[in-house]
Write a protein that holds these residues in place. Structure first.
Motif, PDB file in Angstrom:
ATOM      1  N   GLU A  96      53.694  26.323   9.431  1.00  0.00           N
ATOM      2  CA  GLU A  96      54.743  26.510  10.428  1.00  0.00           C
ATOM      3  C   GLU A  96      54.749  27.920  10.997  1.00  0.00           C
ATOM      4  O   GLU A  96      55.405  28.207  12.003  1.00  0.00           O
ATOM      5  CB  GLU A  96      56.120  26.191   9.820  1.00  0.00           C
ATOM      6  N   TYR A  97      53.966  28.832  10.350  1.00  0.00           N
ATOM      7  CA  TYR A  97      53.868  30.208  10.815  1.00  0.00           C
ATOM      8  C   TYR A  97      52.641  30.443  11.693  1.00  0.00           C
ATOM      9  O   TYR A  97      52.384  31.571  12.109  1.00  0.00           O
ATOM     10  CB  TYR A  97      53.845  31.161   9.621  1.00  0.00           C
ATOM     11  N   GLY A  98      51.879  29.394  11.950  1.00  0.00           N
ATOM     12  CA  GLY A  98      50.737  29.521  12.824  1.00  0.00           C
ATOM     13  C   GLY A  98      49.409  29.309  12.118  1.00  0.00           C
ATOM     14  O   GLY A  98      49.349  28.920  10.950  1.00  0.00           O
ATOM     15  N   LYS A  99      48.313  29.576  12.845  1.00  0.00           N
ATOM     16  CA  LYS A  99      46.964  29.406  12.303  1.00  0.00           C
ATOM     17  C   LYS A  99      46.578  30.607  11.438  1.00  0.00           C
ATOM     18  O   LYS A  99      46.938  31.739  11.741  1.00  0.00           O
ATOM     19  CB  LYS A  99      45.949  29.265  13.437  1.00  0.00           C
ATOM     20  N   PHE A 100      45.827  30.304  10.383  1.00  0.00           N
ATOM     21  CA  PHE A 100      45.315  31.355   9.511  1.00  0.00           C
ATOM     22  C   PHE A 100      43.801  31.217   9.389  1.00  0.00           C
ATOM     23  O   PHE A 100      43.266  30.105   9.387  1.00  0.00           O
ATOM     24  CB  PHE A 100      45.960  31.274   8.121  1.00  0.00           C
ATOM     25  N   TYR A 101      43.138  32.371   9.308  1.00  0.00           N
ATOM     26  CA  TYR A 101      41.691  32.423   9.152  1.00  0.00           C
ATOM     27  C   TYR A 101      41.347  33.062   7.810  1.00  0.00           C
ATOM     28  O   TYR A 101      42.170  33.730   7.183  1.00  0.00           O
ATOM     29  CB  TYR A 101      41.051  33.245  10.279  1.00  0.00           C
TER      30      TYR A 101
END
Length: 595
Positions: free
Chosen positions: A532-537
């Protein structure tokens, strides 16, 4: 006294007088602003004798100076001895910048000169802004070095070769379409490709005009109307010329680029990368054109590797790992047998073992084989005169890489040649902790490399230790081992890290006169998760070579760090062992056993 260099500087000063110049500036780069210029463009090396890859010489009527960074402080000190050229150490608080030096030495209303073909638009603008405050003018069309360098080599005319789509993953016509799409997004009609690796990537060509970088001296021009490759005709085979034409490429002589630009029609919107376009090309653009300055779209597209290129890297690191395993076995046997091995012997042996691997082209840079105190010289490269004999004590740092048709490699390992001291072990472990911390990092989309740099340095900073070079640089696919625009370093870089980018991960520490420690792997950015906090790499480690556990202070590693190292060593053994004989397998199994 180095009379050869002092005579050259004297000749330059005579030309400066004739052209009424109070100072002359000689950078390291060529017309393409390359890290490694072809021999004909090594003006800074010719005038100073310093052959590091970065540095600028400034000559006035009474003084001469070389500005270079911390990688070359020790090397430059040695090579400038007896030349009359003073070393100015960049990034140290007491070192004047080149503009500050010029203002102090030549004063107001003076005139400096440089060869605009070897100076980027960005660098020139910065220089002009600083000197303009004191009304110091700059002449950019004076190649004084050519007037005094009588046996100057010619521009290379070596044949080029093509990389097939099976290796590049994309045809030339598809890349041209992508570039033109990016130009439209930027509100531009066309762009110049000045950097050799940008040209090589765009047209799927490679060459051997430059040491360590498989590129060919050439320019590119991209637009919807026409895409032009400016290159010496003798560099092309009939087959390559025909194939490029079928891909929609117009071929023109290398020397025609400036004249071509002068004929751009009115209101043309041309995108230039100010860091990759030289002043001569910039001045060739007519005033009736609108110039848009930003990072070249080719540079951005090239930095994000496609699926085929990533697979190529994965193949290349296996070949590289096999060569490195055999090298360290050889070195160990030589030392056990009491044989004399110098740093240069080690460097040459490693190159030979790489050359035995399939699809090998060349080394990706000059091998740094630094034993004991030489390891503290960041970019030290052994020569016949300087090569130290490796003894059964102390540390050996080897930073090396290979160019393969399917990928480029860059790796550093530090190994003990005898029983290491407690200080060596603690230093090594702190560097390793930094490398592991960055390797394990998970970060949100939009992160810049400068935001991650602390992960590699914290264990060193906690002990009051630091290193002055970057932690990570981009790496090309069968291209330049130092590739932008991405980086991981303390200095601000606005470029966001994106999936598909390949970088180095190389924290380090150096004790001058004693030893250097650097542990370097290549890492690939992968998509990791979305919350829910966005995309992570996250990073995937590509390099496959053991890390010497004899230098580790085990209690200094956390349980998670130990687990990472054990898992990494398991992967190294599993991926390399099928290509090794039984003796080599047993050796590697011992080196990669769990800690």
């Amino acid at each position: 006294m180095n009379t050869k260099i002092t005579d050259r500087i004297a000749s330059l000063r005579e030309e400066m007088k004739k052209h009424q110049l109070d100072a002359y500036i000689i950078p390291s780069s060529d017309s393409h602003l390359s890290e490694y210029p072809a021999a004909c463009w090594k003006a800074r090396e010719w005038i100073s004798g310093f052959n590091g890859s970065a540095g600028t010489v400034v000559v006035t009527a009474n003084k001469a100076g070389l500005w270079t960074d911390s990688r070359y402080f020790l090397q430059a000190t040695a090579q400038l001895e007896g030349t009359g050229i003073e070393l100015y150490k960049l990034m140290l608080p007491d070192t004047p910048s080149i503009p500050e030096f010029l203002i102090a030495e030549i004063g107001k209303n003076a005139k400096a000169g440089l060869n605009g073909e070897t100076y980027s638009v960005a660098e020139f603008n910065t220089l002009q802004q600083a000197l303009g405050r004191k009304n110091i003018s700059i002449e950019t069309n004076l190649d004084l070095i050519s007037l005094i360098w009588k046996d100057r080599p010619t521009i290379p005319g070596n044949k080029i070769f093509e990389l097939p789509v099976e290796i590049t993953g994309m045809s030339v016509s598809d890349k041209l379409d992508l570039l033109n799409n990016k130009l439209r997004e930027a509100g531009a009609d066309c762009t110049i490709l000045g950097a050799l690796d940008d040209v090589a990537w765009t047209f799927n060509i490679r060459g051997n005009d430059v040491t360590y970088n498989p590129v060919a001296v050439s320019y590119g021009f991209i637009s919807e109307e026409e895409c032009v490759l400016f290159i010496k005709p003798e560099k092309l085979t009939d087959e390559i010329a025909l194939h490029l034409k079928k891909e929609g490429v117009i071929l023109a002589d290398y020397s025609c680029i400036e004249n071509y630009l002068t004929r751009l029609p009115a209101k043309t919107r041309i995108l230039i990368d100010p860091h990759k376009t030289n002043m001569a090309l910039y001045h060739a653009i007519p005033d009736h054109c609108r110039i848009i300055e930003q990072i070249s779209p080719a540079t951005i597209l090239k930095s994000i590797k496609n699926k085929t290129e990533i697979e190529g890297f994965q193949h290349a690191v296996i070949k590289d790992g096999v060569a490195l395993t055999r090298f360290y076995i050889w070195l160990e046997k030589q030392m056990e047998a009491g044989m004399k091995v110098t740093e240069l012997d080690a460097s040459r042996k490693l190159s030979c073992l790489r050359a035995e691997q399939p699809l090998y082209i060349m080394d990706s840079f000059e091998t740094i084989a630094g034993y004991a105190g030489h390891g503290a010289i960041v970019h030290y490269a052994p020569t016949e005169e300087s090569a130290a004999t490796i003894c059964p004590e102390g540390l050996l740092l080897i930073d090396s890489g290979g160019q393969y048709l399917d990928g480029t490699t860059d790796i550093t390992r530090t190994i003990p040649m005898g029983e290491p001291t407690e200080q060596m072990k603690k230093d090594f472990t702190r560097v390793l902790k930094g490398m592991i911390s960055l390797s394990k990092c998970k970060f949100p989309a939009g992160t810049r490399g400068c935001q991650l740099d602390i992960l590699a340095r914290k264990a060193l900073w906690d002990a009051g230790i630091n290193y002055l070079h970057g932690t990570g640089h981009g790496i090309g696919h069968c291209l330049n081992v130092h590739e932008g625009p991405q980086s991981i370093r303390m200095e601000e870089n606005p470029v966001k890290l994106q999936p598909g980018m390949v970088l180095s991960n190389e924290p380090a520490m150096y004790r001058t006169g004693e030893y250097g420690i650097r542990t370097e792997n290549m890492i690939l950015i992968r998509e990791d998760s979305e919350t829910e906090y966005g995309k992570f790499y996250s990073f995937e480690t590509l390099t496959l070579c053991y890390i010497d556990t004899r230098l580790i202070v085990l209690p200094m590693l956390s349980a998670r760090e130990q687990a990472w190292l054990n898992k990494y060593h398991q992967q190294v053994y599993e991926k390399l062992s099928p290509y090794l004989n039984e003796e080599e397998q047993e050796w590697l199994k011992e080196k990669t056993k769990e800690i």
